[in-house]
Design an enzyme around this catalytic site. Structure first.
Site, PDB file in Angstrom:
ATOM      1  N   ASP A   1       7.922 -14.106 -12.046  1.00 52.49           N
ATOM      2  CA  ASP A   1       7.362 -13.927 -13.381  1.00 52.49           C
ATOM      3  C   ASP A   1       6.366 -15.035 -13.712  1.00 52.49           C
ATOM      4  O   ASP A   1       5.298 -14.781 -14.294  1.00 52.49           O
ATOM      5  CB  ASP A   1       8.469 -13.834 -14.444  1.00 52.49           C
ATOM      6  CG  ASP A   1       9.595 -14.830 -14.227  1.00 52.49           C
ATOM      7  OD1 ASP A   1       9.583 -15.553 -13.211  1.00 52.49           O
ATOM      8  OD2 ASP A   1      10.503 -14.874 -15.074  1.00 52.49           O
TER       9      ASP A   1
ATOM     10  N   ASP B   1      -1.891  -6.404  -6.473  1.00 51.99           N
ATOM     11  CA  ASP B   1      -2.721  -5.569  -7.347  1.00 51.99           C
ATOM     12  C   ASP B   1      -3.209  -6.374  -8.548  1.00 51.99           C
ATOM     13  O   ASP B   1      -4.347  -6.204  -9.010  1.00 51.99           O
ATOM     14  CB  ASP B   1      -1.939  -4.342  -7.823  1.00 51.99           C
ATOM     15  CG  ASP B   1      -1.981  -3.209  -6.812  1.00 51.99           C
ATOM     16  OD1 ASP B   1      -2.558  -3.406  -5.728  1.00 51.99           O
ATOM     17  OD2 ASP B   1      -1.437  -2.130  -7.095  1.00 51.99           O
TER      18      ASP B   1
ATOM     19  N   TYR C   1      12.191  -1.126  -1.077  1.00 50.30           N
ATOM     20  CA  TYR C   1      11.520   0.120  -0.727  1.00 50.30           C
ATOM     21  C   TYR C   1      12.195   0.828   0.447  1.00 50.30           C
ATOM     22  O   TYR C   1      12.041   2.036   0.611  1.00 50.30           O
ATOM     23  CB  TYR C   1      10.052  -0.125  -0.385  1.00 50.30           C
ATOM     24  CG  TYR C   1       9.186  -0.560  -1.546  1.00 50.30           C
ATOM     25  CD1 TYR C   1       9.665  -0.549  -2.849  1.00 50.30           C
ATOM     26  CD2 TYR C   1       7.889  -0.992  -1.344  1.00 50.30           C
ATOM     27  CE1 TYR C   1       8.876  -0.960  -3.908  1.00 50.30           C
ATOM     28  CE2 TYR C   1       7.088  -1.401  -2.398  1.00 50.30           C
ATOM     29  CZ  TYR C   1       7.591  -1.389  -3.678  1.00 50.30           C
ATOM     30  OH  TYR C   1       6.800  -1.781  -4.722  1.00 50.30           O
TER      31      TYR C   1
ATOM     32  N   ASP D   1       3.671  -6.201  -3.736  1.00 44.76           N
ATOM     33  CA  ASP D   1       2.971  -4.993  -4.187  1.00 44.76           C
ATOM     34  C   ASP D   1       2.358  -5.235  -5.557  1.00 44.76           C
ATOM     35  O   ASP D   1       1.188  -4.938  -5.813  1.00 44.76           O
ATOM     36  CB  ASP D   1       3.974  -3.833  -4.232  1.00 44.76           C
ATOM     37  CG  ASP D   1       3.316  -2.475  -4.405  1.00 44.76           C
ATOM     38  OD1 ASP D   1       2.073  -2.416  -4.513  1.00 44.76           O
ATOM     39  OD2 ASP D   1       4.043  -1.479  -4.436  1.00 44.76           O
TER      40      ASP D   1
ATOM     41  N   LYS E   1      12.689 -14.665  -6.736  1.00 45.91           N
ATOM     42  CA  LYS E   1      13.420 -14.612  -8.010  1.00 45.91           C
ATOM     43  C   LYS E   1      14.839 -15.100  -7.748  1.00 45.91           C
ATOM     44  O   LYS E   1      15.829 -14.448  -8.059  1.00 45.91           O
ATOM     45  CB  LYS E   1      13.397 -13.177  -8.560  1.00 45.91           C
ATOM     46  CG  LYS E   1      13.896 -13.042 -10.004  1.00 45.91           C
ATOM     47  CD  LYS E   1      13.026 -13.739 -11.020  1.00 45.91           C
ATOM     48  CE  LYS E   1      13.530 -13.437 -12.438  1.00 45.91           C
ATOM     49  NZ  LYS E   1      12.841 -14.254 -13.453  1.00 45.91           N
TER      50      LYS E   1
END
Length: 359
Positions: free
Chosen positions: A226, A254, A140, A250, A194
């Protein structure tokens, strides 16, 4: 006397923050806390008023405050603005400006709401996990970034690019936050990365392992992102504290929010190294229901409990707010997002009033 900057923001932000302020004002009136509250603009409303999603006046007030209480920012009204002027840039800007690098997102299933989850009640009943998300690094904020025209296979076409980047010190400090939090809970940390395809997250895993040596009493495990996404819906209660980077955090936070039955129930805290923080519900501005007295203010009210706990070091007041919310739910009072047959459906203002009464 603590200085609190109140930023309602856009959409339902105005309504939900008003109810959280009611709760803080009630505590102040009885002498449980001493606050000086000011207001500021951030997001779309700030763009409309000043042309800047994080105007200088808000910057000045935010830097001087002990804590910031935020509603929500953004909405389709501003989607076509140049990227630097979009409301979300104001949110990223204040996080970076205040160095709010640690985002704490609890996902707790209140026993009164176990049936509101889309998962079976026995899967989520008693769920209490904490996601610790690094907030000021990662893709980001990494440079270079942009969209430009390049030659691709002999043809000119547009190419978008972003840079995922983390320094060792950024990883170490967020890992310490997670391990410190775990020490106060069930002493288990799961680091999500990851590393099988991303060198950035190989470094993440290496540094977390190194940091764990300072916390021999805390159990450390690792999970690829994942698989973590799958495990959150398969067996969420296996987790205690999850620590991960900005982008993965993020998404996962959620996802975790929906385990609780409503995104309208979950608070968050974004902290600097000294306990100064910004507190906000994890949901968005919901412009479709703005101004209709429909939004659930409980996530914002619970965010004030986190404000009291982490920035004001007032654990007693924080627990009182959380207990008041629980009593309201015990009484069957529900906004539309958590309503079920036989319960008392109320609006935003009425829910705020109920929590104040329960105090």
């Amino acid at each position: 006397m603590a200085k609190i900057l109140v930023i309602p923001g856009d959409g339902i932000g105005q309504e939900i923050v008003a109810e959280a302020v009611k709760v803080l004002s009630a505590l102040q009136k009885e002498g449980a806390i001493a606050l000086e509250m000011d207001t500021g603009l951030l997001g779309g409303c700030a763009v409309d008023a000043t042309g800047d999603p994080y105007p200088e006046e808000t910057q000045r007030k935010a830097r001087a405050a002990d804590a910031v209480l935020l509603g929500a920012v953004g909405g389709p009204k501003w989607d076509n603005l140049p990227r630097p002027q979009r409301p979300e840039r104001g949110l990223l800007g204040i996080r970076k400006d205040l160095n709010l690098f640690a985002n704490l997102r609890p996902a707790v299933v209140y026993p009164q709401l176990a049936n509101a989850s889309t998962l079976k009640a026995d899967v989520v009943a008693g769920l209490d996990i904490l996601i610790v998300r690094e907030l000021t690094g990662d893709i980001y904020f990494g440079e270079p970034r942009g969209i430009e025209t390049r030659a691709v296979n002999g043809k000119q076409e547009r190419v978008g690019f972003n840079t995922m980047i983390y320094s060792e010190s950024e990883i170490r400090r967020i890992a310490k936050v997670a391990f410190d939090a775990a020490r106060k809970r069930n002493k288990r940390v799961c680091s999500v990365d990851k590393m099988n395809v991303l060198e950035t997250t190989q470094l993440w895993r290496d540094v977390v392992i190194e940091t764990a040596k300072e916390y021999p009493d805390v159990e450390l495990s690792h999970m690829l992102v994942d698989n973590a996404a799958m495990q959150l819906v398969r067996n969420p209660k296996q987790f205690d504290v999850i620590v991960t980077g900005n982008m993965f955090g993020d998404i996962l936070s959620d996802e975790a929010s929906m385990l609780t039955g409503s995104i309208g129930m979950l608070p968050s805290a974004s902290l600097d190294e000294h306990g100064k923080g910004m507190y906000e519900p994890i949901h968005g501005s919901a412009p479709d229901i703005a101004g209709k007295n429909l939004a659930n203010p409980l996530a914002t009210i619970l965010s004030t409990a986190m404000l009291l706990r982490y920035s004001l070091n007032n654990e007693a007041a924080a627990q009182r707010v959380e207990a008041a919310v629980s009593r309201v739910l015990d009484a069957g009072v529900r906004t539309a997002d958590i309503w079920e047959a036989g319960m008392k459906k109320v609006g935003t203002r009425e829910m705020g009033d109920a929590v104040v009464a329960a105090l």
